[in-house]
Write a protein that holds these residues in place. Sequence first.
Motif, PDB file in Angstrom:
ATOM      1  N   ARG A   1       0.874  -1.287   0.174  1.00 53.67           N
ATOM      2  CA  ARG A   1       0.131   0.113   0.083  1.00 53.67           C
ATOM      3  C   ARG A   1       0.791   1.167   0.117  1.00 53.67           C
ATOM      4  O   ARG A   1       0.426   2.246  -0.736  1.00 53.67           O
ATOM      5  CB  ARG A   1      -0.834   0.064   1.087  1.00 53.67           C
ATOM      6  CG  ARG A   1      -2.233  -0.797   0.985  1.00 53.67           C
ATOM      7  CD  ARG A   1      -3.265  -0.954   2.089  1.00 53.67           C
ATOM      8  NE  ARG A   1      -3.811   0.687   2.115  1.00 53.67           N
ATOM      9  CZ  ARG A   1      -4.424   1.133   3.123  1.00 53.67           C
ATOM     10  NH1 ARG A   1      -4.588   0.047   4.424  1.00 53.67           N
ATOM     11  NH2 ARG A   1      -4.909   2.125   3.293  1.00 53.67           N
TER      12      ARG A   1
ATOM     13  N   THR B   1      -7.297   9.175   1.528  1.00 49.39           N
ATOM     14  CA  THR B   1      -7.466   7.614   1.178  1.00 49.39           C
ATOM     15  C   THR B   1      -8.871   7.493   0.741  1.00 49.39           C
ATOM     16  O   THR B   1      -9.883   7.995   1.365  1.00 49.39           O
ATOM     17  CB  THR B   1      -6.845   6.761   2.151  1.00 49.39           C
ATOM     18  OG1 THR B   1      -5.716   6.875   2.595  1.00 49.39           O
ATOM     19  CG2 THR B   1      -7.093   5.199   1.831  1.00 49.39           C
TER      20      THR B   1
ATOM     21  N   TYR C   1     -11.610   4.283  -0.306  1.00 51.58           N
ATOM     22  CA  TYR C   1     -11.879   2.959  -0.188  1.00 51.58           C
ATOM     23  C   TYR C   1     -13.088   2.641  -0.965  1.00 51.58           C
ATOM     24  O   TYR C   1     -13.890   3.527  -0.631  1.00 51.58           O
ATOM     25  CB  TYR C   1     -11.930   2.391   1.151  1.00 51.58           C
ATOM     26  CG  TYR C   1     -10.623   2.481   1.908  1.00 51.58           C
ATOM     27  CD1 TYR C   1      -9.544   1.449   1.820  1.00 51.58           C
ATOM     28  CD2 TYR C   1     -10.564   3.289   3.087  1.00 51.58           C
ATOM     29  CE1 TYR C   1      -8.253   1.687   2.337  1.00 51.58           C
ATOM     30  CE2 TYR C   1      -9.511   3.396   3.880  1.00 51.58           C
ATOM     31  CZ  TYR C   1      -8.141   2.649   3.509  1.00 51.58           C
ATOM     32  OH  TYR C   1      -7.117   2.603   4.223  1.00 51.58           O
TER      33      TYR C   1
ATOM     34  N   ASP D   1      -8.420  -0.184  -1.790  1.00 46.27           N
ATOM     35  CA  ASP D   1      -7.634   0.976  -1.677  1.00 46.27           C
ATOM     36  C   ASP D   1      -7.556   1.241  -3.196  1.00 46.27           C
ATOM     37  O   ASP D   1      -6.873   0.590  -3.673  1.00 46.27           O
ATOM     38  CB  ASP D   1      -6.368   0.809  -1.032  1.00 46.27           C
ATOM     39  CG  ASP D   1      -5.786   2.170  -0.815  1.00 46.27           C
ATOM     40  OD1 ASP D   1      -5.954   2.994  -1.429  1.00 46.27           O
ATOM     41  OD2 ASP D   1      -4.686   2.359  -0.162  1.00 46.27           O
TER      42      ASP D   1
ATOM     43  N   ARG E   1      -5.838   3.431  -4.693  1.00 47.46           N
ATOM     44  CA  ARG E   1      -4.726   3.941  -5.198  1.00 47.46           C
ATOM     45  C   ARG E   1      -3.905   2.556  -5.237  1.00 47.46           C
ATOM     46  O   ARG E   1      -3.490   2.217  -4.179  1.00 47.46           O
ATOM     47  CB  ARG E   1      -4.148   4.871  -4.154  1.00 47.46           C
ATOM     48  CG  ARG E   1      -4.943   6.064  -3.848  1.00 47.46           C
ATOM     49  CD  ARG E   1      -3.896   7.097  -3.019  1.00 47.46           C
ATOM     50  NE  ARG E   1      -4.753   8.216  -2.775  1.00 47.46           N
ATOM     51  CZ  ARG E   1      -5.258   9.547  -3.258  1.00 47.46           C
ATOM     52  NH1 ARG E   1      -4.714   9.499  -4.498  1.00 47.46           N
ATOM     53  NH2 ARG E   1      -5.877  10.443  -2.783  1.00 47.46           N
TER      54      ARG E   1
ATOM     55  N   ALA F   1      -7.236  -3.790   1.081  1.00 47.83           N
ATOM     56  CA  ALA F   1      -6.908  -3.315   2.435  1.00 47.83           C
ATOM     57  C   ALA F   1      -7.330  -4.305   3.634  1.00 47.83           C
ATOM     58  O   ALA F   1      -7.033  -4.282   4.506  1.00 47.83           O
ATOM     59  CB  ALA F   1      -7.450  -1.876   2.798  1.00 47.83           C
TER      60      ALA F   1
ATOM     61  N   ALA G   1     -10.555   9.107   5.840  1.00 48.57           N
ATOM     62  CA  ALA G   1     -10.846   8.562   4.846  1.00 48.57           C
ATOM     63  C   ALA G   1     -12.310   8.345   4.222  1.00 48.57           C
ATOM     64  O   ALA G   1     -13.396   8.408   4.872  1.00 48.57           O
ATOM     65  CB  ALA G   1     -10.306   7.011   5.043  1.00 48.57           C
TER      66      ALA G   1
ATOM     67  N   TYR H   1     -15.182   6.242   2.256  1.00 46.42           N
ATOM     68  CA  TYR H   1     -15.562   4.729   2.074  1.00 46.42           C
ATOM     69  C   TYR H   1     -16.752   4.880   1.133  1.00 46.42           C
ATOM     70  O   TYR H   1     -17.978   5.365   1.375  1.00 46.42           O
ATOM     71  CB  TYR H   1     -16.311   4.088   3.390  1.00 46.42           C
ATOM     72  CG  TYR H   1     -15.139   3.988   4.353  1.00 46.42           C
ATOM     73  CD1 TYR H   1     -14.468   2.639   4.454  1.00 46.42           C
ATOM     74  CD2 TYR H   1     -14.477   4.788   5.162  1.00 46.42           C
ATOM     75  CE1 TYR H   1     -13.272   2.455   5.378  1.00 46.42           C
ATOM     76  CE2 TYR H   1     -13.522   4.581   6.005  1.00 46.42           C
ATOM     77  CZ  TYR H   1     -12.794   3.313   5.977  1.00 46.42           C
ATOM     78  OH  TYR H   1     -11.814   3.062   6.744  1.00 46.42           O
TER      79      TYR H   1
END
Length: 393
Positions: free
Chosen positions: A108, A123, A125, A158, A160, A165, A189, A191
């Motif tokens: 990651r 981040t 997800y 993830d 990216r 994850a 983050a 979601y």
Amino acid sequence: MYEGKLVFSQVMDHTPQHLFRKCVKQYGGNRYVKSFPCWSQFLCMAFAQLSYRASLRDIEISLRAHGRKLYHMGIHGKVSRNTLANANRRRDWRIHAAFAQELIAIARPLYAGDSIGVDLDNTVYALDASTIDLCLSVFPWALFRSTKSAVKLHTLLDLRGNIPAFIHVSHAKMGDVNALDLLVPEPGAFYIMDRAYLDFERLNVIHSMGAFFIIRAKSNTQYRRRYSHPVDKTTGVKCDQTIVLTGTGSKESYPQPLRRVKYRDATTGKMFTFLTNQFAVPATTVADLYRCRWQVELFFKWIKQHLRIKSFFGTSENAVKTQIWTAVATYVLVAILNKRLGPTANLYTIMQALSLTLFEITPINSLLAETDDLGDEPHDDNQMNLFDFLMGH
């Protein structure tokens, strides 16, 4: 300096064996084992994934045909289908699950600087689940419906680098939304989820942890509008509202205001309604982030097509989970290899090149460099290509 190792050994040099030994020790994997330790088991299963082996007999024949090279591959002990089958059935699958998580922790950060196509530093997800069908008569422990068995792969991706994850393998009867109970939300983050995860009590937990969610609303969601924000309808955004829930149960489960964004996709003409607890980003960014959720669908499609997780080498629950987790570990290992060696080829091309050269004595850098000029993975024009997202093509 290149030491004349087999290509397979060069790939496995990127695995942290000290962490694997830690996982083995944690679950007592090598207890009472006289030959064929857990590391040899993992190498055989990784070989099966990289070389697209179809069965235990296929693995046995392929490895025995190169018997003199097995020691140099790191495989200790005689490789036979019975030995491997017993190892997959008896040794705790959590060894390989824990090791896959160690690899994920390495992968990651390597992809942390990659773009997701949206101007955002957070981040991001995508959470979704995919069902793997099994034969009822062979896998009765995974009973799903009266006529079939199945397991479900819950994955938090993830975006990216498209690195998983979080992964949880469950019986297929487990509802998608229950996976939210297994997550520890990361403050700041995003979601991204579809309507299957619309549970306001669980979403309130994400909000209370300082994380953000973007989820599609159901048509029967009851709410009261507090304020309408100005929008540019030429962007596809039809409304951007601050709302409070009024439904029985929902207003108690999520008492805070929510943001409701209605968006029409210019290509399909489809209307989408999103709910989010993030009020700062533009409404178009909310729609763009939800569009990125499609990457988790492509991730499932890719691993089912290119890894061995649809047909299994064993019939026990332990063997099935061992194979799934070694497949995940192999996927992440290739992703690590791709980033460390810096080739311009996509993951599909790398895996194809490795599948044909595992027993060759060639520097892996030059091997992968030779794939740079190859075209992308052949695919149906009507289907989306995962690597258009993975490699930013």
